[in-house]
Design a protein around this motif. Structure first.
Motif, PDB file in Angstrom:
ATOM      1  N   GLU A  32      60.596  38.858  66.440  1.00 47.92           N
ATOM      2  CA  GLU A  32      60.710  39.643  65.209  1.00 47.92           C
ATOM      3  C   GLU A  32      61.691  40.801  65.393  1.00 47.92           C
ATOM      4  O   GLU A  32      62.468  41.113  64.493  1.00 47.92           O
ATOM      5  N   GLU A  64      58.144  28.387  65.508  1.00 44.38           N
ATOM      6  CA  GLU A  64      57.709  27.905  64.197  1.00 44.38           C
ATOM      7  C   GLU A  64      56.785  28.916  63.522  1.00 44.38           C
ATOM      8  O   GLU A  64      56.839  29.099  62.299  1.00 44.38           O
ATOM      9  N   LYS A  65      55.974  29.610  64.309  1.00 43.47           N
ATOM     10  CA  LYS A  65      55.039  30.607  63.770  1.00 43.47           C
ATOM     11  C   LYS A  65      55.786  31.750  63.082  1.00 43.47           C
ATOM     12  O   LYS A  65      55.313  32.289  62.076  1.00 43.47           O
ATOM     13  N   GLY A  67      58.693  31.409  61.648  1.00 47.74           N
ATOM     14  CA  GLY A  67      59.487  30.903  60.533  1.00 47.74           C
ATOM     15  C   GLY A  67      60.681  30.030  60.862  1.00 47.74           C
ATOM     16  O   GLY A  67      61.392  29.602  59.956  1.00 47.74           O
ATOM     17  N   GLU A  69      62.658  26.679  61.618  1.00 48.75           N
ATOM     18  CA  GLU A  69      62.452  25.286  61.267  1.00 48.75           C
ATOM     19  C   GLU A  69      63.267  24.406  62.198  1.00 48.75           C
ATOM     20  O   GLU A  69      64.395  24.764  62.575  1.00 48.75           O
TER      21      GLU A  69
END
Length: 110
Positions: A32, A64-65, A67, A69
């Protein structure tokens, strides 16, 4: 992390958390932070690569957690023996940039 300003893409090279501290959100927090840094720098997309083997399952879950893809890609390899990139004339190829660093060479076609 690296910024690819020519295509507005930020790249995360590696995220590693000591196994004794995994599962506590540290990897997600690092990612993040990287994503916020990339966005502040004007990047429009972020990319990260990892292995598809069972040993990288936790990494894939973390990406993936937050975001990311999966983008299916085919990557081919061919052993060249003793020939090197320079002897094949690839470093002087018009329309491509080759950056050699240690044992890796990255090409960006322009």
């Amino acid at each position: 992390m690296k910024l690819h300003v020519w295509d507005s893409m930020g790249e995360i090279y590696m995220v590693a958390v000591d196994p004794d501290f995994q599962g506590r959100g540290i990897g997600s927090a690092l990612i993040e932070f990287a994503l916020a840094w990339m966005k502040d720098a004007g990047m429009s997309v972020a990319m990260v690569e990892t292995g598809g083997d069972p040993g990288h399952e936790r990494a894939r879950h973390t990406y993936e957690k937050v975001g990311f893809e999966l983008f299916p890609v085919a990557r081919y390899f061919k052993k060249l023996g003793s020939a090197d990139v320079k002897s094949q004339g690839l470093l002087g190829y018009r329309g491509a940039i080759a950056i050699a660093q240690s044992s890796h060479v990255w090409f960006h076609v322009i």
